[in-house]
Write a protein that holds these residues in place. Structure first.
Motif, short mmCIF file in Angstrom:
data_model
loop_
_atom_site.label_atom_id
_atom_site.label_comp_id
_atom_site.label_asym_id
_atom_site.label_seq_id
_atom_site.Cartn_x
_atom_site.Cartn_y
_atom_site.Cartn_z
N ILE A 126 -6.86 65.30 19.37
CA ILE A 126 -6.15 64.48 18.39
C ILE A 126 -5.71 65.41 17.25
O ILE A 126 -6.28 66.49 17.08
CB ILE A 126 -7.03 63.32 17.85
CG1 ILE A 126 -8.28 63.85 17.15
CG2 ILE A 126 -7.39 62.37 18.96
CD1 ILE A 126 -8.12 63.99 15.68
N PRO A 127 -4.69 64.99 16.48
CA PRO A 127 -3.94 63.75 16.56
C PRO A 127 -2.77 63.85 17.54
O PRO A 127 -2.40 64.93 17.97
CB PRO A 127 -3.43 63.58 15.13
CG PRO A 127 -3.16 64.99 14.69
CD PRO A 127 -4.29 65.80 15.31
N ALA A 128 -2.21 62.69 17.82
CA ALA A 128 -0.96 62.60 18.55
C ALA A 128 -0.23 61.37 18.00
O ALA A 128 -0.85 60.50 17.38
CB ALA A 128 -1.19 62.45 20.05
N ILE A 129 1.07 61.35 18.17
CA ILE A 129 1.83 60.17 17.72
C ILE A 129 2.81 59.75 18.80
O ILE A 129 3.19 60.53 19.67
CB ILE A 129 2.62 60.42 16.41
CG1 ILE A 129 3.74 61.43 16.62
CG2 ILE A 129 1.70 60.82 15.27
CD1 ILE A 129 4.77 61.47 15.49
N VAL A 130 3.19 58.49 18.71
CA VAL A 130 4.34 57.98 19.45
C VAL A 130 5.26 57.33 18.43
O VAL A 130 4.84 56.42 17.70
CB VAL A 130 3.93 56.96 20.52
CG1 VAL A 130 5.17 56.35 21.17
CG2 VAL A 130 3.05 57.61 21.58
N ASP A 131 6.48 57.84 18.35
CA ASP A 131 7.49 57.25 17.47
C ASP A 131 8.28 56.26 18.31
O ASP A 131 9.05 56.65 19.20
CB ASP A 131 8.41 58.34 16.91
CG ASP A 131 9.44 57.80 15.93
OD1 ASP A 131 9.48 56.56 15.72
OD2 ASP A 131 10.21 58.61 15.37
N THR A 132 8.08 54.98 18.03
CA THR A 132 8.73 53.95 18.84
C THR A 132 10.17 53.69 18.40
O THR A 132 10.89 52.96 19.07
CB THR A 132 7.94 52.64 18.77
OG1 THR A 132 7.88 52.18 17.41
CG2 THR A 132 6.52 52.83 19.29
N ALA A 133 10.56 54.30 17.27
CA ALA A 133 11.94 54.13 16.78
C ALA A 133 12.49 55.47 16.33
O ALA A 133 12.72 55.70 15.14
CB ALA A 133 11.97 53.11 15.64
#
Length: 228
Positions: free
Chosen positions: A52-59
């Motif tokens: 970690i960390p990780a992200i998902v940008d949904t927009a």
């Protein structure tokens, strides 16, 4: 919306600091690294290095499919560019921020991380390793102290992602056997960032002390993952 896959480590706090400062819409998805949740197929699809960390940008800005990112430095840079905040737009200012961001990623983080491992978590004390990483952490603190002698923040007079990257690795200075009185410029900077409202909110919500005792099973999960 940003989905932040997170646990309360220095690298995790970096991204929390950015999101709290900007108010960027986000959702925190806890990943309990002591329980091995970083090894689930769902998480590995986002963060193949099982960290970690990780992200998902949904927009994302291009309007396309969601974008996932791992590595805290890459995430900070991505979010800074997405929002246009906490990174200078001019060539020279941007270069200043990037070199100190990479200094943290390639130097302070790995060295302080090994310092913490051998001083706090290792099941047996290894004097050579403790001395090696405690000294190298002190050297890096000295580099940062000199850098801050004539400027308010790491890259100049503006708070940036470089400061956000570095600050969480200074928080455990006592566990890392470092005395901030030896680096007065660093101490002044550390207190200034710690007094920011966003910083206080992030650390008031801290999940656990840096030096929380670890069971043998948790130690195996964190430090015993095989190459495969």
């Amino acid at each position: 919306m940003i989905d932040l896959y997170y646990w309360g480590t220095p690298n995790g706090y970096k991204i929390r600091l950015f999101l709290e400062e900007t108010g960027l819409a986000h959702r925190i998805v806890p990943v309990d690294i002591r329980a091995g949740e970083q090894f689930t197929p769902e998480f590995l699809a986002i963060a193949p290095n099982n960290r970690i960390p990780a992200i998902v940008d949904t927009a994302p800005a291009d309007g396309g499919a969601p974008i996932s990112l791992f590595e805290s430095g890459a995430i900070l840079l991505y979010l800074a560019e997405k929002t246009g905040r906490f990174i200078p737009q001019d060539l020279r200012g941007r270069a200043e921020v990037l070199q100190w961001l990479f200094w943290q990623m390639g130097g302070l983080g790995p060295m302080a991380g090994q310092n913490g491992h051998f001083n706090v978590y290792a099941p047996e004390k290894v004097p050579y390793a403790i001395d090696r990483y405690t000294r190298e952490t002190a050297r890096l603190y000295g580099v940062l102290d000199k850098r801050l002698a004539d400027r308010e923040f790491v890259s100049g007079n503006e708070y940036t992602i470089a400061d956000m990257a570095i600050y969480p690795w200074i928080v455990p200075h006592e566990a890392h056997k470092q005395n901030l009185d030896d680096t007065p410029n660093l101490k002044r900077w550390f207190k200034k960032i710690g007094a920011r409202e966003a910083t206080k909110r992030v650390y008031e919500d801290a999940q656990a002390s840096y030096a929380t005792p670890m069971t043998d099973e948790e130690r195996k999960v964190l430090f015993g993952a095989p190459a495969k």
